[in-house]
Every structure is written in structure tokens, then in C-alpha cells.
Design a protein around this motif. Structure first.
Motif, PDB file in Angstrom:
ATOM      1  N   TYR A  63    -120.730  28.173  41.033  1.00 53.45           N
ATOM      2  CA  TYR A  63    -120.234  27.036  40.251  1.00 53.45           C
ATOM      3  C   TYR A  63    -118.726  26.877  40.447  1.00 53.45           C
ATOM      4  CZ  TYR A  63    -119.103  24.134  36.202  1.00 53.45           C
ATOM      5  OH  TYR A  63    -118.639  23.137  35.385  1.00 53.45           O
ATOM      6  N   ASP A  64    -117.994  27.990  40.387  1.00 53.17           N
ATOM      7  CA  ASP A  64    -116.542  27.942  40.577  1.00 53.17           C
ATOM      8  C   ASP A  64    -116.185  27.486  41.989  1.00 53.17           C
ATOM      9  OD1 ASP A  64    -116.112  28.792  37.995  1.00 53.17           O
ATOM     10  OD2 ASP A  64    -115.884  30.911  38.535  1.00 53.17           O
ATOM     11  N   GLU A  65    -116.934  27.974  42.940  1.00 49.03           N
ATOM     12  CA  GLU A  65    -116.683  27.602  44.336  1.00 49.03           C
ATOM     13  C   GLU A  65    -116.891  26.115  44.562  1.00 49.03           C
ATOM     14  OE1 GLU A  65    -118.816  28.319  48.664  1.00 49.03           O
ATOM     15  OE2 GLU A  65    -118.898  29.949  47.181  1.00 49.03           O
ATOM     16  N   LEU A  66    -117.986  25.595  44.008  1.00 43.32           N
ATOM     17  CA  LEU A  66    -118.287  24.172  44.178  1.00 43.32           C
ATOM     18  C   LEU A  66    -117.294  23.297  43.428  1.00 43.32           C
ATOM     19  CD1 LEU A  66    -122.181  24.315  43.859  1.00 43.32           C
ATOM     20  CD2 LEU A  66    -120.799  24.197  45.933  1.00 43.32           C
ATOM     21  N   ARG A  67    -116.828  23.759  42.279  1.00 45.69           N
ATOM     22  CA  ARG A  67    -115.854  22.983  41.507  1.00 45.69           C
ATOM     23  C   ARG A  67    -114.539  22.863  42.290  1.00 45.69           C
ATOM     24  NH1 ARG A  67    -114.661  25.049  35.556  1.00 45.69           N
ATOM     25  NH2 ARG A  67    -114.033  26.860  36.781  1.00 45.69           N
ATOM     26  N   ILE A  68    -114.156  23.932  42.978  1.00 43.12           N
ATOM     27  CA  ILE A  68    -112.942  23.892  43.801  1.00 43.12           C
ATOM     28  C   ILE A  68    -113.119  22.916  44.959  1.00 43.12           C
ATOM     29  CG2 ILE A  68    -111.523  25.244  45.392  1.00 43.12           C
ATOM     30  CD1 ILE A  68    -112.021  27.665  43.555  1.00 43.12           C
ATOM     31  N   LYS A  69    -114.311  22.919  45.550  1.00 41.94           N
ATOM     32  CA  LYS A  69    -114.571  22.002  46.658  1.00 41.94           C
ATOM     33  C   LYS A  69    -114.458  20.549  46.212  1.00 41.94           C
ATOM     34  CE  LYS A  69    -117.499  24.772  49.722  1.00 41.94           C
ATOM     35  NZ  LYS A  69    -118.803  24.842  50.417  1.00 41.94           N
ATOM     36  N   VAL A  70    -115.028  20.241  45.041  1.00 40.59           N
ATOM     37  CA  VAL A  70    -114.960  18.874  44.532  1.00 40.59           C
ATOM     38  C   VAL A  70    -113.518  18.479  44.253  1.00 40.59           C
ATOM     39  CG1 VAL A  70    -115.569  17.392  42.582  1.00 40.59           C
ATOM     40  CG2 VAL A  70    -117.291  18.857  43.618  1.00 40.59           C
ATOM     41  N   LYS A  71    -112.754  19.413  43.698  1.00 40.83           N
ATOM     42  CA  LYS A  71    -111.359  19.149  43.368  1.00 40.83           C
ATOM     43  C   LYS A  71    -110.544  18.860  44.625  1.00 40.83           C
ATOM     44  CE  LYS A  71    -107.616  20.962  40.501  1.00 40.83           C
ATOM     45  NZ  LYS A  71    -107.169  22.102  39.652  1.00 40.83           N
ATOM     46  N   SER A  72    -110.899  19.487  45.741  1.00 35.09           N
ATOM     47  CA  SER A  72    -110.174  19.273  46.997  1.00 35.09           C
ATOM     48  C   SER A  72    -110.719  18.099  47.797  1.00 35.09           C
ATOM     49  CB  SER A  72    -110.237  20.537  47.865  1.00 35.09           C
ATOM     50  OG  SER A  72    -111.581  20.808  48.247  1.00 35.09           O
ATOM     51  N   GLY A  73    -111.661  17.383  47.199  1.00 28.47           N
ATOM     52  CA  GLY A  73    -112.174  16.173  47.836  1.00 28.47           C
ATOM     53  C   GLY A  73    -113.385  16.372  48.713  1.00 28.47           C
ATOM     54  N   GLN A  74    -113.967  17.559  48.701  1.00 30.85           N
ATOM     55  CA  GLN A  74    -115.142  17.814  49.528  1.00 30.85           C
ATOM     56  C   GLN A  74    -116.422  17.468  48.773  1.00 30.85           C
ATOM     57  OE1 GLN A  74    -115.139  21.626  51.691  1.00 30.85           O
ATOM     58  NE2 GLN A  74    -113.117  21.983  50.827  1.00 30.85           N
ATOM     59  N   SER A  75    -117.412  17.038  49.526  1.00 31.41           N
ATOM     60  CA  SER A  75    -118.712  16.762  48.924  1.00 31.41           C
ATOM     61  C   SER A  75    -119.549  18.036  48.921  1.00 31.41           C
ATOM     62  CB  SER A  75    -119.439  15.677  49.721  1.00 31.41           C
ATOM     63  OG  SER A  75    -120.782  15.573  49.305  1.00 31.41           O
ATOM     64  N   VAL A  76    -120.207  18.303  47.788  1.00 32.08           N
ATOM     65  CA  VAL A  76    -121.056  19.494  47.711  1.00 32.08           C
ATOM     66  C   VAL A  76    -122.520  19.140  47.913  1.00 32.08           C
ATOM     67  CG1 VAL A  76    -119.454  20.684  46.207  1.00 32.08           C
ATOM     68  CG2 VAL A  76    -121.271  19.305  45.184  1.00 32.08           C
ATOM     69  N   THR A  77    -122.782  17.885  48.073  1.00 33.59           N
ATOM     70  CA  THR A  77    -124.171  17.466  48.291  1.00 33.59           C
ATOM     71  C   THR A  77    -124.298  16.713  49.611  1.00 33.59           C
ATOM     72  OG1 THR A  77    -123.757  15.449  47.013  1.00 33.59           O
ATOM     73  CG2 THR A  77    -124.680  17.337  45.838  1.00 33.59           C
ATOM     74  N   GLY A  78    -123.434  17.098  50.579  1.00 34.69           N
ATOM     75  CA  GLY A  78    -123.456  16.457  51.888  1.00 34.69           C
ATOM     76  C   GLY A  78    -124.750  16.744  52.638  1.00 34.69           C
ATOM     77  N   GLN A  79    -124.880  16.109  53.807  1.00 35.30           N
ATOM     78  CA  GLN A  79    -126.106  16.246  54.580  1.00 35.30           C
ATOM     79  C   GLN A  79    -126.128  17.575  55.327  1.00 35.30           C
ATOM     80  OE1 GLN A  79    -127.570  12.617  56.503  1.00 35.30           O
ATOM     81  NE2 GLN A  79    -125.636  11.662  55.935  1.00 35.30           N
ATOM     82  N   HIS A  80    -127.327  18.010  55.620  1.00 35.32           N
ATOM     83  CA  HIS A  80    -127.475  19.284  56.303  1.00 35.32           C
ATOM     84  C   HIS A  80    -126.938  19.208  57.735  1.00 35.32           C
ATOM     85  CE1 HIS A  80    -130.274  20.253  52.994  1.00 35.32           C
ATOM     86  NE2 HIS A  80    -129.938  21.498  53.277  1.00 35.32           N
ATOM     87  N   PHE A  81    -126.422  20.326  58.196  1.00 35.75           N
ATOM     88  CA  PHE A  81    -125.853  20.432  59.534  1.00 35.75           C
ATOM     89  C   PHE A  81    -126.863  19.984  60.586  1.00 35.75           C
ATOM     90  CE2 PHE A  81    -125.025  22.620  63.497  1.00 35.75           C
ATOM     91  CZ  PHE A  81    -123.657  22.536  63.642  1.00 35.75           C
ATOM     92  N   LYS A  82    -128.109  20.425  60.431  1.00 42.55           N
ATOM     93  CA  LYS A  82    -129.135  20.117  61.415  1.00 42.55           C
ATOM     94  C   LYS A  82    -129.338  18.617  61.564  1.00 42.55           C
ATOM     95  CE  LYS A  82    -133.914  21.244  62.656  1.00 42.55           C
ATOM     96  NZ  LYS A  82    -135.134  21.993  62.263  1.00 42.55           N
ATOM     97  N   LYS A  83    -129.327  17.897  60.441  1.00 40.94           N
ATOM     98  CA  LYS A  83    -129.538  16.451  60.476  1.00 40.94           C
ATOM     99  C   LYS A  83    -128.370  15.746  61.171  1.00 40.94           C
ATOM    100  CE  LYS A  83    -130.490  12.434  57.576  1.00 40.94           C
ATOM    101  NZ  LYS A  83    -130.706  11.937  56.187  1.00 40.94           N
ATOM    102  N   ILE A  84    -127.143  16.193  60.862  1.00 38.95           N
ATOM    103  CA  ILE A  84    -125.969  15.581  61.479  1.00 38.95           C
ATOM    104  C   ILE A  84    -125.945  15.881  62.977  1.00 38.95           C
ATOM    105  CG2 ILE A  84    -123.444  15.524  61.505  1.00 38.95           C
ATOM    106  CD1 ILE A  84    -124.768  14.212  59.073  1.00 38.95           C
ATOM    107  N   TYR A  85    -126.368  17.084  63.356  1.00 35.38           N
ATOM    108  CA  TYR A  85    -126.403  17.426  64.771  1.00 35.38           C
ATOM    109  C   TYR A  85    -127.364  16.518  65.534  1.00 35.38           C
ATOM    110  CZ  TYR A  85    -127.683  19.749  69.086  1.00 35.38           C
ATOM    111  OH  TYR A  85    -127.974  20.009  70.404  1.00 35.38           O
ATOM    112  N   GLU A  86    -128.513  16.211  64.930  1.00 41.65           N
ATOM    113  CA  GLU A  86    -129.469  15.327  65.586  1.00 41.65           C
ATOM    114  C   GLU A  86    -128.854  13.954  65.832  1.00 41.65           C
ATOM    115  OE1 GLU A  86    -132.365  16.057  66.867  1.00 41.65           O
ATOM    116  OE2 GLU A  86    -132.169  18.159  66.238  1.00 41.65           O
TER     117      GLU A  86
END
Length: 404
Positions: A63-86
Motif C-alpha cells: 500500500y505504501d509503495e503504491l501510494r508513493i507511485k501515485v504521488k510521483s505520477g505513476q499509474s498503478v493499474t497500468g497495462q501488463h508488460f506482455k500486452k504492451i510488448y505485443e
């Protein structure tokens, strides 16, 4: 919540963290659902433990890790690596500088990035995670451990993908790649002892082919003189492939010595190369006599590649024959255990010339490279004041070549 029936549930942080167990699940492991403030959607994770207190710690840390990511502008519900690679695999080949580059990038991601990142979201491509990935890459390989130079190449390939993701908004910042230090830039060449061993072997090897089939004798004659020309001119493999009879010239210097000049066309453009020794003329003459004989007494045309097949087309590669040659001669590896390759002939030329006292600037111009490259890769050679430069003479009378 998942459709499976929940048999136990605990919530924390005003419902932002929920720990739960599901019916008919082995070991009754705790699962968690997280809702991050200012974030979008829910995140589901397995805690990997059936101990409630360990599961609670896992959930709090996440929870703390994800909250820091959101605060820095990162999405925590982004798409999976595999899908983006395709998506990348489908689009990048049309954007790549060449098909060869596209193949190299996609092959690297398929072989190494996919196994490592396949269960992650593309938003988890952070600088620290990239460092961990390349630490993992150093111990995971298909054939042999990667060198520092290989890691640098791999970083360049993966950067193509991360930059592509950044431009399309899948990650919010460009990834910074830290290049590994290269402790030893030494390139495999032939030292004086092994070079003498190889040249002695070449003489006997070529003599031994006279009683064999014409093809074997031809292959050995062509390869022998190819090796001698490259080692005494320092030209690149591609430059040798494009070398034609019309590209050879001579001039006589103030010391009355005949000099052989090769006009080569390579990655640095067109330049004139002064051979290390006039013996290069003899090496080329052997090939010219072979081609004249094959053409029933008719000299090969001036625009024919020097290193050619019987039909006059250029020999694309001497790699297989060269590797067999140095293995049979017992000079396959240098004193540092590095395997020698055809390019070692160019390195040998550079090393011998520097040891003989040739000025770095003069040698760099002759080789079509930079002084910095010579210093980086041949710093182990002696940089003595030169007694005489490559030629440092004026042209007097041009001698006619045997094939003119």
C-alpha cells in the motif's frame, strides 16, 4: 471481490486494504485488495502466506509503495508488460531504422525481458527495476555469459522499447540506463609469437593442398592471401569484400621503396590505405595468377572483386575457413583466453604498427578510425616516438602493376 466465496475478511485503512481468504483454496493463503487514494481502480495481489500477520505486513508495505507511485505520477493499474510488448512487436518493425535492428530488438525482449517482466505491469519499469533486470541478465544467458560490451548493446535494444512506451504514455518518465564499466578494452590480436606460428603453418598448409582437389587448393590459396593482405593493411572485412583490381595502385617514395596503395570503400567513406609491406603486391599477384588461369589465360576485369569465387562474384565470408585454419594451426586463442576472429587481423595490424613506433594520428588516418579508438583499444601497446611514419615520402615514379 472475486466470485469465489470469501470465508474470512479483514479490512484496514478505512477499507482501502482488504485481506481475505477464499473457499476451497489450498493452504488458505491470504489475498489482498488495495484501493490507493487518488488512484483509479483496485489492485489485487496474493500475499504468498497463510499467516495473517505476515499477510498484513505485505499489504501495508505494498500500500505504501503504491501510494508513493501515485504521488510521483505513476499509474498503478497500468497495462501488463506482455500486452504492451505485443503492441510494440506489431508496430515497431515499421518504425525501425532497418529490419536487422528490429529483429535484434524484438529477439532480445522475447528471450530476456519477457521472462523477467511478463507478470509485471509496464508501469513497474522503473530505474531500480531496470538495474535489477540487468543484474539478472548477467547470470541468465543462452550460450555464454554476456560481456560488458554485450550488456551495453542489450541496454540499447531495451531502451528502444522503454522510449517507445514513454512516447505513447504507457510510462511517465524515460528510463535512465547506467552503462557498465569496461575493465579491459583489449581486443584479441596475434602477438609476434603466434603470428610467426600462423605464417609458418600457412606455408605448409598451402603446400599440402597441391595434391588435393582443385577446390581445396583454391580455397586455401585464397584464404592464405586474404589473411596476409588484411594483416598487412588493417582494412576491414567489408572493405576487403568490396576491393577490386582497379583499387590497387603503387608509388615509389624518396627511400626508393615501392609502396602499395589500396583505395577502399567502407563505413568511413573512401580512403587510401598504405600497406605495411610491399609484399602485399606478391599476395595480390598470387590471386591474380589464379584468376587468370581460371579464365583460361584472360586477365580478370579491373572491376572484378579481388577476393572472388570462380564466377567472379565476391566471397561473402571467410569466417568458417578462418576459424578452422587458426584451430588447426593452434592459435585459436590469445594469451588472455579470448577467441580470435577475422577482425583480429585488423587488431594485429594496429598493434604491430604501434609497437613499431607509428604515430597514432598517422595510423588512425590509414585505418579509417580515430586516435581515441586507438588509445581505448590499443593502450597496451608501446607509444614510442616513431623513427619514420607510414610513408612520409613523396611520389616519384609509378611502377606498372603486373595485371595492367
Amino acid at each position: 471481490m472475486p466470485k469465489d466465496r470469501v470465508i474470512n475478511s479483514q479490512s484496514f485503512q478505512d477499507g482501502k486494504i482488504v485481506l481475505y481468504q477464499l473457499e476451497n483454496r489450498p493452504k488458505q493463503l491470504w489475498l489482498c485488495r488495495l484501493k490507493v487514494p487518488s488512484g483509479t481502480g483496485y489492485l489485487y495481489r496474493g500475499t504468498g502466506t497463510s499467516d495473517f500477520y505476515e499477510a498484513r505486513k505485505f499489504a501495508d508495505d505494498l500500500y505504501d509503495e503504491l501510494r508513493i507511485k501515485v504521488k510521483s505520477g505513476q499509474s498503478v493499474t497500468g497495462q501488463h508488460f506482455k500486452k504492451i510488448y505485443e503492441e510494440f512487436k506489431e508496430n515497431y518493425p515499421r518504425e525501425a531504422a532497418s529490419q536487422k535492428r528490429a529483429t535484434a530488438v524484438l529477439e532480445f525482449i522475447k528471450c530476456y525481458a519477457m521472462p523477467y517482466f511478463s507478470k509485471m505491469k509496464v508501469t513497474e519499469l522503473t530505474d531500480p527495476e531496470i538495474v535489477k533486470f540487468f543484474d539478472w541478465r548477467r547470470t541468465n544467458f543462452k550460450k555464454k555469459p554476456p560481456t560488458s560490451a554485450t550488456i551495453v548493446s542489450d541496454q540499447g535494444r531495451f531502451k528502444v522499447f522503454t522510449d517507445w512506451c514513454f512516447k505513447r504514455g504507457y510510462i511517465t518518465k524515460q528510463i535512465q540506463f547506467t552503462k557498465p564499466s569496461v575493465p579491459d578494452n583489449r581486443r584479441p590480436d596475434f602477438d609476434a609469437k603466434d603470428w610467426a606460428k600462423l605464417t609458418r603453418f600457412l606455408r605448409e598448409w598451402l603446400k599440402g593442398a597441391k595434391g588435393k582437389s582443385g577446390d581445396i587448393h583454391r580455397e586455401r590459396l585464397m584464404l592464405t592471401n586474404y589473411v596476409l593482405v588484411l594483416a598487412n593493411t588493417g582494412i576491414r572485412v567489408g572493405e576487403a569484400r568490396n576491393l577490386k583490381w582497379s583499387d590497387i595502385d603503387t608509388f615509389v617514395g624518396e627511400d626508393e621503396k615501392e609502396n602499395i596503395i589500396l583505395q577502399v570503400k567502407g563505413k568511413t567513406g573512401i580512403r587510401e590505405v598504405v600497406s605495411r609491406t610491399p609484399d602485399v603486391k606478391e599476395y595480390l599477384q598470387r590471386i591474380h595468377e589464379l584468376r587468370t588461369k581460371e579464365r583460361e589465360g584472360e586477365k580478370p576485369p579491373l572491376n572484378e572483386p579481388i577476393f572472388s569465387h570462380q564466377d567472379g562474384t565476391p566471397v561473402h565470408s571467410f569466417k568458417k575457413g578462418f576459424n578452422a585454419l587458426i584451430h588447426e594451426a593452434g592459435v585459436e586463442f590469445d594469451p588472455h583466453g579470448q577467441r580470435r576472429v577475422i577482425y583480429s587481423l585488423r587488431h594485429t595490424y594496429a598493434t604491430f604498427r604501434l609497437q613499431e613506433g607509428v604515430n597514432h594520428y598517422v595510423l588512425a588516418r590509414n585505418m579509417g578510425t580515430s586516435v581515441k579508438m586507438l588509445e581505448n583499444f590499443y593502450g597496451h601497446t608501446s607509444n614510442r616516438a616513431m623513427a619514420s611514419e607510414l610513408t612520409k615520402t613523396r611520389s616519384k615514379e609509378r611502377k606498372k602493376l603486373p595485371w595492367e
